[in-house]
Motif scaffolding. Structure first.
Motif, PDB file in Angstrom:
ATOM      1  N   ILE A 264      39.117   8.666 -16.185  1.00 31.28           N
ATOM      2  CA  ILE A 264      40.379   9.403 -16.039  1.00 31.28           C
ATOM      3  C   ILE A 264      40.124  10.908 -16.108  1.00 31.28           C
ATOM      4  O   ILE A 264      40.657  11.681 -15.292  1.00 31.28           O
ATOM      5  CB  ILE A 264      41.385   8.961 -17.127  1.00 31.28           C
ATOM      6  CG1 ILE A 264      41.871   7.534 -16.832  1.00 31.28           C
ATOM      7  CG2 ILE A 264      42.574   9.926 -17.200  1.00 31.28           C
ATOM      8  CD1 ILE A 264      42.710   6.929 -17.940  1.00 31.28           C
ATOM      9  N   LEU A 265      39.302  11.339 -17.051  1.00 28.60           N
ATOM     10  CA  LEU A 265      38.987  12.765 -17.162  1.00 28.60           C
ATOM     11  C   LEU A 265      38.264  13.263 -15.919  1.00 28.60           C
ATOM     12  O   LEU A 265      38.520  14.380 -15.444  1.00 28.60           O
ATOM     13  CB  LEU A 265      38.132  13.019 -18.408  1.00 28.60           C
ATOM     14  CG  LEU A 265      38.848  12.938 -19.753  1.00 28.60           C
ATOM     15  CD1 LEU A 265      37.841  12.959 -20.893  1.00 28.60           C
ATOM     16  CD2 LEU A 265      39.854  14.079 -19.910  1.00 28.60           C
ATOM     17  N   ASP A 266      37.359  12.453 -15.391  1.00 30.24           N
ATOM     18  CA  ASP A 266      36.627  12.837 -14.184  1.00 30.24           C
ATOM     19  C   ASP A 266      37.590  12.996 -13.007  1.00 30.24           C
ATOM     20  O   ASP A 266      37.481  13.946 -12.225  1.00 30.24           O
ATOM     21  CB  ASP A 266      35.570  11.783 -13.864  1.00 30.24           C
ATOM     22  CG  ASP A 266      34.619  12.239 -12.766  1.00 30.24           C
ATOM     23  OD1 ASP A 266      34.057  13.331 -12.893  1.00 30.24           O
ATOM     24  OD2 ASP A 266      34.447  11.507 -11.785  1.00 30.24           O
ATOM     25  N   LEU A 267      38.539  12.077 -12.894  1.00 32.53           N
ATOM     26  CA  LEU A 267      39.544  12.161 -11.830  1.00 32.53           C
ATOM     27  C   LEU A 267      40.384  13.421 -11.987  1.00 32.53           C
ATOM     28  O   LEU A 267      40.616  14.158 -11.019  1.00 32.53           O
ATOM     29  CB  LEU A 267      40.438  10.920 -11.877  1.00 32.53           C
ATOM     30  CG  LEU A 267      41.621  10.906 -10.910  1.00 32.53           C
ATOM     31  CD1 LEU A 267      41.147  10.772  -9.475  1.00 32.53           C
ATOM     32  CD2 LEU A 267      42.583   9.768 -11.259  1.00 32.53           C
TER      33      LEU A 267
ATOM     34  N   ARG B  48      48.338   4.613 -22.431  1.00 32.74           N
ATOM     35  CA  ARG B  48      47.765   4.507 -23.778  1.00 32.74           C
ATOM     36  C   ARG B  48      46.534   5.412 -23.918  1.00 32.74           C
ATOM     37  O   ARG B  48      46.374   6.122 -24.923  1.00 32.74           O
ATOM     38  CB  ARG B  48      47.401   3.053 -24.058  1.00 32.74           C
ATOM     39  CG  ARG B  48      46.925   2.800 -25.477  1.00 32.74           C
ATOM     40  CD  ARG B  48      46.863   1.312 -25.793  1.00 32.74           C
ATOM     41  NE  ARG B  48      45.928   0.609 -24.927  1.00 32.74           N
ATOM     42  CZ  ARG B  48      46.276  -0.224 -23.960  1.00 32.74           C
ATOM     43  NH1 ARG B  48      47.571  -0.456 -23.725  1.00 32.74           N
ATOM     44  NH2 ARG B  48      45.367  -0.836 -23.230  1.00 32.74           N
ATOM     45  N   ILE B  49      45.687   5.412 -22.907  1.00 34.01           N
ATOM     46  CA  ILE B  49      44.486   6.260 -22.967  1.00 34.01           C
ATOM     47  C   ILE B  49      44.865   7.733 -22.932  1.00 34.01           C
ATOM     48  O   ILE B  49      44.301   8.558 -23.662  1.00 34.01           O
ATOM     49  CB  ILE B  49      43.535   5.910 -21.808  1.00 34.01           C
ATOM     50  CG1 ILE B  49      42.960   4.504 -22.000  1.00 34.01           C
ATOM     51  CG2 ILE B  49      42.393   6.929 -21.705  1.00 34.01           C
ATOM     52  CD1 ILE B  49      42.153   3.993 -20.826  1.00 34.01           C
ATOM     53  N   LEU B  50      45.830   8.075 -22.104  1.00 37.07           N
ATOM     54  CA  LEU B  50      46.264   9.473 -22.016  1.00 37.07           C
ATOM     55  C   LEU B  50      46.816   9.969 -23.343  1.00 37.07           C
ATOM     56  O   LEU B  50      46.588  11.121 -23.728  1.00 37.07           O
ATOM     57  CB  LEU B  50      47.312   9.632 -20.917  1.00 37.07           C
ATOM     58  CG  LEU B  50      46.786   9.650 -19.481  1.00 37.07           C
ATOM     59  CD1 LEU B  50      47.948   9.615 -18.493  1.00 37.07           C
ATOM     60  CD2 LEU B  50      45.920  10.875 -19.223  1.00 37.07           C
ATOM     61  N   GLN B  51      47.544   9.118 -24.042  1.00 34.08           N
ATOM     62  CA  GLN B  51      48.093   9.545 -25.332  1.00 34.08           C
ATOM     63  C   GLN B  51      46.978   9.856 -26.323  1.00 34.08           C
ATOM     64  O   GLN B  51      47.073  10.798 -27.111  1.00 34.08           O
ATOM     65  CB  GLN B  51      49.029   8.458 -25.888  1.00 34.08           C
ATOM     66  CG  GLN B  51      50.314   8.280 -25.094  1.00 34.08           C
ATOM     67  CD  GLN B  51      50.992   9.617 -24.806  1.00 34.08           C
ATOM     68  OE1 GLN B  51      51.368  10.351 -25.723  1.00 34.08           O
ATOM     69  NE2 GLN B  51      51.134   9.939 -23.521  1.00 34.08           N
TER      70      GLN B  51
ATOM     71  N   TYR C 145      49.892  15.548 -16.172  1.00 35.84           N
ATOM     72  CA  TYR C 145      48.808  15.770 -17.123  1.00 35.84           C
ATOM     73  C   TYR C 145      47.741  16.676 -16.508  1.00 35.84           C
ATOM     74  O   TYR C 145      47.439  16.584 -15.316  1.00 35.84           O
ATOM     75  CB  TYR C 145      48.161  14.444 -17.529  1.00 35.84           C
ATOM     76  CG  TYR C 145      49.091  13.540 -18.316  1.00 35.84           C
ATOM     77  CD1 TYR C 145      49.101  13.558 -19.711  1.00 35.84           C
ATOM     78  CD2 TYR C 145      49.970  12.682 -17.658  1.00 35.84           C
ATOM     79  CE1 TYR C 145      49.956  12.735 -20.432  1.00 35.84           C
ATOM     80  CE2 TYR C 145      50.821  11.851 -18.367  1.00 35.84           C
ATOM     81  CZ  TYR C 145      50.815  11.885 -19.755  1.00 35.84           C
ATOM     82  OH  TYR C 145      51.669  11.081 -20.468  1.00 35.84           O
ATOM     83  N   VAL C 146      47.181  17.550 -17.351  1.00 39.69           N
ATOM     84  CA  VAL C 146      46.099  18.443 -16.928  1.00 39.69           C
ATOM     85  C   VAL C 146      45.010  18.443 -17.997  1.00 39.69           C
ATOM     86  O   VAL C 146      45.244  18.071 -19.148  1.00 39.69           O
ATOM     87  CB  VAL C 146      46.594  19.896 -16.704  1.00 39.69           C
ATOM     88  CG1 VAL C 146      47.575  19.976 -15.559  1.00 39.69           C
ATOM     89  CG2 VAL C 146      47.226  20.458 -17.986  1.00 39.69           C
ATOM     90  N   ILE C 147      43.814  18.847 -17.588  1.00 38.60           N
ATOM     91  CA  ILE C 147      42.695  18.961 -18.534  1.00 38.60           C
ATOM     92  C   ILE C 147      43.064  19.938 -19.647  1.00 38.60           C
ATOM     93  O   ILE C 147      43.643  21.001 -19.406  1.00 38.60           O
ATOM     94  CB  ILE C 147      41.434  19.446 -17.802  1.00 38.60           C
ATOM     95  CG1 ILE C 147      40.916  18.368 -16.846  1.00 38.60           C
ATOM     96  CG2 ILE C 147      40.346  19.839 -18.789  1.00 38.60           C
ATOM     97  CD1 ILE C 147      40.350  17.146 -17.527  1.00 38.60           C
ATOM     98  N   GLY C 148      42.718  19.584 -20.893  1.00 36.99           N
ATOM     99  CA  GLY C 148      43.103  20.389 -22.046  1.00 36.99           C
ATOM    100  C   GLY C 148      42.002  21.276 -22.593  1.00 36.99           C
ATOM    101  O   GLY C 148      40.860  21.248 -22.120  1.00 36.99           O
TER     102      GLY C 148
ATOM    103  N   GLY D 108      43.752  14.269 -28.887  1.00 34.45           N
ATOM    104  CA  GLY D 108      42.503  14.986 -29.115  1.00 34.45           C
ATOM    105  C   GLY D 108      42.399  16.290 -28.360  1.00 34.45           C
ATOM    106  O   GLY D 108      41.335  16.917 -28.346  1.00 34.45           O
ATOM    107  N   LYS D 109      43.489  16.703 -27.712  1.00 37.72           N
ATOM    108  CA  LYS D 109      43.562  17.958 -26.956  1.00 37.72           C
ATOM    109  C   LYS D 109      42.606  17.999 -25.759  1.00 37.72           C
ATOM    110  O   LYS D 109      42.295  19.069 -25.233  1.00 37.72           O
ATOM    111  CB  LYS D 109      43.324  19.173 -27.854  1.00 37.72           C
ATOM    112  CG  LYS D 109      44.418  19.394 -28.901  1.00 37.72           C
ATOM    113  CD  LYS D 109      44.166  20.657 -29.695  1.00 37.72           C
ATOM    114  CE  LYS D 109      45.330  20.974 -30.614  1.00 37.72           C
ATOM    115  NZ  LYS D 109      45.644  19.917 -31.587  1.00 37.72           N
ATOM    116  N   ALA D 110      42.130  16.822 -25.341  1.00 38.53           N
ATOM    117  CA  ALA D 110      41.316  16.764 -24.131  1.00 38.53           C
ATOM    118  C   ALA D 110      42.196  16.820 -22.892  1.00 38.53           C
ATOM    119  O   ALA D 110      41.730  17.163 -21.800  1.00 38.53           O
ATOM    120  CB  ALA D 110      40.478  15.488 -24.111  1.00 38.53           C
ATOM    121  N   VAL D 111      43.470  16.471 -23.066  1.00 44.06           N
ATOM    122  CA  VAL D 111      44.453  16.484 -21.991  1.00 44.06           C
ATOM    123  C   VAL D 111      45.742  17.071 -22.529  1.00 44.06           C
ATOM    124  O   VAL D 111      46.076  16.896 -23.705  1.00 44.06           O
ATOM    125  CB  VAL D 111      44.698  15.043 -21.452  1.00 44.06           C
ATOM    126  CG1 VAL D 111      45.937  14.971 -20.582  1.00 44.06           C
ATOM    127  CG2 VAL D 111      43.479  14.552 -20.683  1.00 44.06           C
TER     128      VAL D 111
END
Length: 255
Positions: free
Chosen positions: A16-19, A45-48, A64-67, A53-56
């Motif tokens: 998801i982060l790579d996408l 669930r994964i996004l939450q 959603y955007v990269i955090g 963790g402030k990664a998103v």
């Protein structure tokens, strides 16, 4: 079982982060689910967890955007990875001399990744990002690395390489690639002409470590095809080769 489940969740989070890292705008749950093949409930669930963790970051419109955590990880990586630290001055010097996009690539023995990049000031550049992996046999940086691998490691790479063309000019066979690598060894730099990305030409040279001169990365310059004539490739190649030699000397403590 729990361990396997945890690994599976981690793999999905990384996917998801790579996408999201390659998206040009905010990404919605539906878009992520369609691109990854995951159920929407799983994506949510994964996004939450990533948001926690402030990664998103979740924007006001629900996208959603990269955090900021990812930026901190990237800074930590660059601070500890020796090539970006050693190559910083050399990259800038090459960029100032060419005014084109300069990439620094690291090679871990199996894959190569962009670890630094200086963008061309011109309006037309290259679609690449720090952290992305690159195909070794279709890119100039990758070919420079392959040309300097011991034969056994080169054969190992080729045994698992896929020859799906990136463009209609992409090298199509192992035999053709071997001829290209022979030329790379002779000149000390590699080139490719719209084989990895349409409209882009690239020249690269390997960064070598130790007495065995094993490749640990490469430096390359990417140029829109209309700005790089055939007659200019050799001069650019020599400049890139000199830059790679300078970084190699710094890496090996001889400069």
């Amino acid at each position: 079982m729990a361990e396997n489940g945890g690994i599976r969740v981690l793999d999905r989070a990384i996917a998801i982060l790579d996408l999201m890292s390659s998206a040009s705008d905010r990404t919605g749950i539906t878009d992520i689910a369609e691109a990854t093949g995951l159920p929407k409930a799983t994506v949510h669930r994964i996004l939450q967890g990533l948001v926690s963790g402030k990664a998103v970051i979740q924007s006001s419109d629900g996208g959603y955007v990269i955090g900021p955590a990812v930026l901190a990880w990237a800074d930590a990586f660059k601070a500890r990875w020796v090539l970006p630290k050693l190559g910083q001055t050399v990259i800038r010097r090459l960029w100032e001399g060419t005014r084109e996009t300069v990439h620094l690539t690291a090679f871990d023995g199996k894959q190569a990744y962009y670890v630094d990049k200086m963008e061309s000031p011109h309006p037309v550049g290259m679609r690449s990002r720090v952290g992305a992996s690159l195909c070794l046999h279709t890119t100039a940086a990758g070919r420079a690395i392959l040309a300097n691998l011991p034969e056994e490691e080169l054969r190992s790479y080729l045994s698992s390489a896929t020859w799906d063309p990136k463009t209609d000019k992409t090298v199509a066979s192992e035999k053709e690639l071997f001829l290209i690598l022979d030329s790379v060894r002779l000149r000390g730099y590699a080139s490719e002409n719209e084989e990895n990305e349409e409209g882009i030409r690239c020249v690269g040279s390997a960064i070598l470590r130790g007495e065995e001169k094993l490749p640990v990365g490469a430096i390359s310059v990417s140029v829109p095809a209309y700005r790089l004539e055939d007659g200019d490739v050799a001069a650019l190649g020599e400049a890139v080769k000199e830059a790679a030699s300078d970084i190699s000397a710094l890496l090996n403590g001889s400069k």
